[in-house]
Design a protein around this motif. Structure first.
Motif, PDB file in Angstrom:
ATOM      1  N   HIS A 212       2.029   4.427  10.600  1.00 51.84           N
ATOM      2  CA  HIS A 212       1.906   3.090  10.263  1.00 51.84           C
ATOM      3  C   HIS A 212       0.873   2.322   9.975  1.00 51.84           C
ATOM      4  CE1 HIS A 212       5.852   4.427  12.155  1.00 51.84           C
ATOM      5  NE2 HIS A 212       6.438   3.396  11.770  1.00 51.84           N
ATOM      6  N   ASN A 213       1.099   1.740   8.995  1.00 53.06           N
ATOM      7  CA  ASN A 213      -0.235   0.633   8.527  1.00 53.06           C
ATOM      8  C   ASN A 213       0.231  -0.709   8.114  1.00 53.06           C
ATOM      9  OD1 ASN A 213      -2.483   2.477   8.538  1.00 53.06           O
ATOM     10  ND2 ASN A 213      -1.016   3.609   7.320  1.00 53.06           N
ATOM     11  N   ASN A 214      -0.602  -1.732   8.027  1.00 53.25           N
ATOM     12  CA  ASN A 214      -0.235  -3.163   7.612  1.00 53.25           C
ATOM     13  C   ASN A 214      -0.887  -3.004   6.062  1.00 53.25           C
ATOM     14  OD1 ASN A 214      -0.687  -3.956  10.990  1.00 53.25           O
ATOM     15  ND2 ASN A 214       1.284  -4.773   9.758  1.00 53.25           N
ATOM     16  N   VAL A 215       0.220  -3.157   5.105  1.00 51.08           N
ATOM     17  CA  VAL A 215      -0.262  -3.563   3.774  1.00 51.08           C
ATOM     18  C   VAL A 215       0.018  -4.881   3.392  1.00 51.08           C
ATOM     19  CG1 VAL A 215       0.254  -2.660   1.391  1.00 51.08           C
ATOM     20  CG2 VAL A 215       0.380  -1.236   3.336  1.00 51.08           C
ATOM     21  N   THR A 216      -0.928  -5.292   2.720  1.00 47.73           N
ATOM     22  CA  THR A 216      -0.900  -6.827   2.232  1.00 47.73           C
ATOM     23  C   THR A 216      -0.426  -6.984   1.052  1.00 47.73           C
ATOM     24  OG1 THR A 216      -2.922  -7.247   3.285  1.00 47.73           O
ATOM     25  CG2 THR A 216      -2.442  -8.823   1.882  1.00 47.73           C
ATOM     26  N   VAL A 217       0.620  -7.719   0.926  1.00 47.02           N
ATOM     27  CA  VAL A 217       1.124  -8.320  -0.301  1.00 47.02           C
ATOM     28  C   VAL A 217       0.924  -9.597  -0.656  1.00 47.02           C
ATOM     29  CG1 VAL A 217       3.493  -8.211  -1.472  1.00 47.02           C
ATOM     30  CG2 VAL A 217       2.997  -6.517   0.436  1.00 47.02           C
ATOM     31  N   SER A 218       0.795  -9.824  -2.147  1.00 45.82           N
ATOM     32  CA  SER A 218       0.308 -11.191  -2.529  1.00 45.82           C
ATOM     33  C   SER A 218       1.649 -11.658  -3.220  1.00 45.82           C
ATOM     34  CB  SER A 218      -0.905 -11.311  -3.442  1.00 45.82           C
ATOM     35  OG  SER A 218      -1.042 -12.533  -3.766  1.00 45.82           O
ATOM     36  N   PHE A 219       2.083 -12.984  -2.906  1.00 40.40           N
ATOM     37  CA  PHE A 219       3.330 -13.643  -3.524  1.00 40.40           C
ATOM     38  C   PHE A 219       2.468 -14.663  -4.222  1.00 40.40           C
ATOM     39  CE2 PHE A 219       5.184 -11.603   0.014  1.00 40.40           C
ATOM     40  CZ  PHE A 219       6.255 -10.895  -0.454  1.00 40.40           C
ATOM     41  N   LEU A 220       3.396 -15.186  -5.391  1.00 36.15           N
ATOM     42  CA  LEU A 220       2.880 -16.290  -6.297  1.00 36.15           C
ATOM     43  C   LEU A 220       4.179 -16.656  -6.894  1.00 36.15           C
ATOM     44  CD1 LEU A 220       1.252 -18.266  -7.605  1.00 36.15           C
ATOM     45  CD2 LEU A 220       0.638 -16.755  -9.613  1.00 36.15           C
ATOM     46  N   LEU A 221       4.705 -17.961  -6.404  1.00 34.33           N
ATOM     47  CA  LEU A 221       5.608 -18.763  -7.043  1.00 34.33           C
ATOM     48  C   LEU A 221       5.198 -19.676  -8.038  1.00 34.33           C
ATOM     49  CD1 LEU A 221       7.709 -19.897  -3.873  1.00 34.33           C
ATOM     50  CD2 LEU A 221       8.551 -18.320  -5.563  1.00 34.33           C
ATOM     51  N   ASN A 222       5.597 -19.140  -9.372  1.00 32.32           N
ATOM     52  CA  ASN A 222       4.867 -19.764 -10.355  1.00 32.32           C
ATOM     53  C   ASN A 222       5.765 -20.162 -11.604  1.00 32.32           C
ATOM     54  OD1 ASN A 222       4.099 -18.866 -13.756  1.00 32.32           O
ATOM     55  ND2 ASN A 222       2.450 -19.929 -12.577  1.00 32.32           N
ATOM     56  N   GLU A 223       6.375 -21.663 -11.639  1.00 35.63           N
ATOM     57  CA  GLU A 223       7.011 -22.057 -12.630  1.00 35.63           C
ATOM     58  C   GLU A 223       8.511 -21.283 -12.685  1.00 35.63           C
ATOM     59  OE1 GLU A 223       5.210 -22.023 -16.461  1.00 35.63           O
ATOM     60  OE2 GLU A 223       3.761 -23.473 -15.793  1.00 35.63           O
TER      61      GLU A 223
END
Length: 320
Positions: free
Chosen positions: A88-99
């Motif tokens: 098990h590993n922690n993976v970073t996910v990037s979110f962007l709420l754009n228009e």
């Protein structure tokens, strides 16, 4: 890999045979990037007139760098649990709420996203906006973490039965195996706890950003309550793991004490015969075997009796 999703009859459907022009379609609600190539990153940045975060930026743990609002929209980077090859590993996910769109970028495919896509595809009305997609992904992540914690609890129950119910049958190999399993469960539980903490931070920021409708804020608060219960359960698992580790270490100490006890008794039992042999061997003036045939047998018999006497005494006292 670059994918785009649109709503069709209330279901979130992936755009087939994606071409660059599809990204600018107004009905596109979600653009998902999994380990994107340089060309794909350049395409998304050109179409939406923004700059995507680099891999090094995704690893930044500073809250100000992971959650912020700028001219492009709301940026959130959050940990998600990944499971591959029994690790098990922690993976970073990037979110962007754009228009009115949600853009996501991550380095590998995750079970949480597969679960979300399945639900959004088969359940009409499951999501209807980019904000609801974001909340549904976090909701699926919390459910996935709950499943992992339940799996840890089930495996700890197996270890508990082996350690506590059959402690007399625990060999050195089994005790070492139990310690390795407990260490692995503690590592996974720690990663789940980090994931829960980071999710709470991201959702709290999203709540403060005032980007959600009233109903969506209620859904977010429900997710936060689930996070609180999972945090408590994770703390309970830490206590259970530590208890079982102490129990296994106690069994190891008992096994070591038994070995030390055997060596201690052996040394005491053989001490009197050694003393007799030493005294007999230092006698150079009067040695019975020089004139009597019973000299050696008598010395050997005295050594045997001097060894049996301490053993009989310990046995009578119940020390053996």
């Amino acid at each position: 890999m670059l994918n785009a999703f649109v709503l069709s009859a209330g279901r979130l459907i992936q755009v087939p045979a994606l071409v660059p022009e599809d990204l600018s379609r107004p009905e596109v609600l979600w653009v998902d990037m999994v380990d994107p190539s340089d060309e794909e990153r350049e395409l998304v940045q050109r179409v939406f007139h923004l700059e995507l975060p680099e891999d090094e930026e995704l690893k930044d743990l500073e809250e100000s760098a992971r959650c912020y609002v700028d001219d492009n929209g709301v940026h959130i980077s959050s940990f998600f649990l990944s499971h591959s090859e029994d690790a098990h590993n922690n993976v970073t996910v990037s979110f962007l709420l754009n228009e009115g769109r949600l853009l996501t970028i991550r380095q590998e495919e995750l079970a949480v996203f597969r679960l979300f896509r399945l639900r959004a595809r088969v359940q009409p009305g499951f999501v209807s906006s980019a904000q609801e997609i974001l909340l549904a992904i976090y909701d699926a992540a919390v459910e996935y973490d709950a499943d992992v914690l339940e799996d840890i609890y089930a495996k700890l129950d197996e270890v508990s039965r082996r350690v506590l119910d059959h402690s007399a049958d625990m060999t050195d190999e089994l005790m070492g195996q139990a310690l390795a399993e407990l260490a692995g469960h503690e590592d996974i539980n720690g990663k789940v706890r980090l994931d829960l903490m980071d999710t709470r931070r991201a959702l709290s920021f999203l709540l403060r950003s005032r980007q959600l409708a009233a109903a969506q804020e209620n859904d977010l608060r429900e997710i936060l309550r689930d996070l609180e219960s999972l945090n408590n359960h994770s703390a309970f698992l830490f206590d259970k793991i530590n208890f079982l580790m102490d129990a296994v270490m106690g069994l190891i100490n008992l096994a070591q004490n038994k070995i030390i006890k055997i060596f201690s008794i052996a040394s005491v039992v053989f001490l009197p015969p050694t003393l007799v042999a030493s005294i007999y061997g230092m006698n150079f003036a009067h040695m019975p075997e020089l004139s009597e045939n019973w000299g050696y047998p008598a010395a050997l018999m005295l050594m045997v009796l001097s060894g049996i006497a301490p053993y009989w005494f310990f046995k009578r006292k119940g020390w053996l």
